[in-house]
Design a protein around this motif. Structure first.
Motif, short mmCIF file in Angstrom:
data_model
loop_
_atom_site.label_atom_id
_atom_site.label_comp_id
_atom_site.label_asym_id
_atom_site.label_seq_id
_atom_site.Cartn_x
_atom_site.Cartn_y
_atom_site.Cartn_z
N ARG A 16 0.61 -1.38 -0.05
CA ARG A 16 0.09 -0.06 0.10
C ARG A 16 0.76 1.34 -0.19
N THR A 17 0.08 2.45 -0.38
CA THR A 17 0.94 3.77 -0.44
C THR A 17 0.23 4.41 0.75
N CYS A 18 1.03 5.50 1.42
CA CYS A 18 0.47 6.24 2.45
C CYS A 18 0.34 7.86 2.12
N SER A 19 -0.59 8.16 2.86
CA SER A 19 -0.74 9.57 3.01
C SER A 19 -0.82 10.08 4.47
N ILE A 20 -0.40 11.21 4.69
CA ILE A 20 -0.21 11.84 6.09
C ILE A 20 -1.10 13.02 6.23
N VAL A 21 -2.06 13.16 7.15
CA VAL A 21 -2.92 14.43 7.24
C VAL A 21 -2.74 14.89 8.85
N ARG A 22 -2.95 16.05 9.08
CA ARG A 22 -3.23 16.56 10.42
C ARG A 22 -4.35 16.73 10.76
N GLU A 23 -4.81 16.04 11.93
CA GLU A 23 -6.23 16.04 12.35
C GLU A 23 -5.96 16.57 13.89
N ALA A 24 -5.65 17.75 14.03
CA ALA A 24 -5.17 18.19 15.41
C ALA A 24 -6.28 17.55 16.44
N ILE A 37 -3.85 4.84 10.51
CA ILE A 37 -3.02 4.59 11.52
C ILE A 37 -3.34 6.18 12.39
N GLY A 38 -3.66 6.15 13.54
CA GLY A 38 -3.64 7.60 14.16
C GLY A 38 -2.38 7.57 15.05
N LEU A 39 -1.78 8.44 14.79
CA LEU A 39 -0.34 8.76 15.57
C LEU A 39 -0.51 9.90 16.67
N GLU A 40 -0.63 9.49 17.87
CA GLU A 40 -0.54 10.47 18.98
C GLU A 40 0.79 10.63 19.57
N PHE A 53 11.88 14.46 8.06
CA PHE A 53 10.67 15.23 8.56
C PHE A 53 10.36 14.48 9.98
N GLY A 54 10.19 15.19 11.10
CA GLY A 54 9.51 14.78 12.28
C GLY A 54 8.36 15.58 12.55
N ASP A 55 7.18 15.01 13.37
CA ASP A 55 6.14 15.51 13.60
C ASP A 55 6.06 16.90 13.99
N GLU A 56 6.99 17.11 14.90
CA GLU A 56 7.04 18.50 15.61
C GLU A 56 7.84 19.39 14.60
N ASP A 57 8.29 19.19 13.44
CA ASP A 57 9.02 20.08 12.40
C ASP A 57 7.89 20.95 11.84
N ASP A 58 6.41 20.48 11.90
CA ASP A 58 5.45 21.21 11.47
C ASP A 58 5.14 22.68 11.87
N ASP A 69 5.54 23.18 6.10
CA ASP A 69 3.99 22.52 6.14
C ASP A 69 4.15 21.09 6.04
N GLY A 70 3.74 20.64 7.33
CA GLY A 70 3.98 18.96 7.73
C GLY A 70 3.39 18.05 6.67
N GLU A 71 1.97 18.30 6.27
CA GLU A 71 1.40 17.48 5.45
C GLU A 71 1.96 17.56 4.01
N GLU A 72 2.67 18.76 3.45
CA GLU A 72 3.20 18.95 2.38
C GLU A 72 4.58 18.13 2.22
N ARG A 73 5.27 18.34 3.38
CA ARG A 73 6.53 17.74 3.51
C ARG A 73 6.29 16.07 3.30
N ALA A 74 5.42 15.50 4.32
CA ALA A 74 5.33 14.26 4.24
C ALA A 74 4.86 13.72 2.82
N ALA A 75 3.81 14.35 2.07
CA ALA A 75 3.45 13.92 0.97
C ALA A 75 4.68 13.83 -0.06
N SER A 76 5.58 14.72 -0.14
CA SER A 76 6.67 14.85 -0.98
C SER A 76 7.60 13.83 -0.89
N LEU A 77 7.73 13.28 0.36
CA LEU A 77 8.58 12.12 0.88
C LEU A 77 8.11 10.91 0.64
N LEU A 78 6.69 10.77 0.74
CA LEU A 78 6.09 9.32 0.54
C LEU A 78 5.50 9.38 -0.76
#
Length: 143
Positions: A16-24, A37-40, A53-58, A69-78
């Motif tokens: 599978r492929t992966c996308s990551i979104v921020r759901e504060a 996968i919900g990441l807390e 990229f680390g989640d705290e870099d957002d 932009d964490g979502e944008e960075r994750a998207a480009s890396l994945l």
């Protein structure tokens, strides 16, 4: 014969492929078809042997012209990366999602009391959840 729930979990996401979104206040890794996968807890993307990229870099500036932009960075890396393996640490509840292209996501279950992450997926038509419990215990529950 009793199913091997952990092996089923580790195999379910392969291919599978992966996308990551921020759901504060959490991040969500989406793998399609309700696989999520919900990441807390702290997590990072490692690419080519370095933390990319680390989640705290957002939202951090790091001397750049605009904040990351964490979502944008994750998207480009994945982008286009396919899951090759899921590696669940049975002592700590840490999770490593290994992609092609020398890329992975590391998820750190860092509490003795709080749940760290929760994954939802299906195997053989049945819905399941895997939850990283405080202290590193792993719970597998019908979803």
């Amino acid at each position: 014969m009793e199913p091997d729930y952990f092996a089923d979990f580790e195999q379910a996401f392969v291919g599978r492929t992966c996308s990551i979104v921020r759901e504060a206040p959490v991040w969500r890794a989406n793998f399609g078809d309700g696989f999520t996968i919900g990441l807390e807890v702290p997590w990072r993307i490692v690419a080519n042997g370095r933390v990319a990229f680390g989640d705290e870099d957002d939202g951090q500036w790091f001397g750049l012209p605009s904040p990351i932009d964490g979502e944008e960075r994750a998207a480009s890396l994945l982008q286009g990366r396919v899951v090759q393996a899921m590696q669940l640490d049975h002592e700590t509840g840490d999770l490593h999602i290994v992609f092609d292209g020398n890329t992975r996501i590391d998820v750190f279950n860092q509490s003795c009391g709080y749940e760290g992450w929760a994954a939802y997926y299906s195997v053989g038509g049945s819905q399941w959840g895997v939850i990283a419990m405080g202290g590193g215990e792993i719970a597998v529950v019908p979803g």
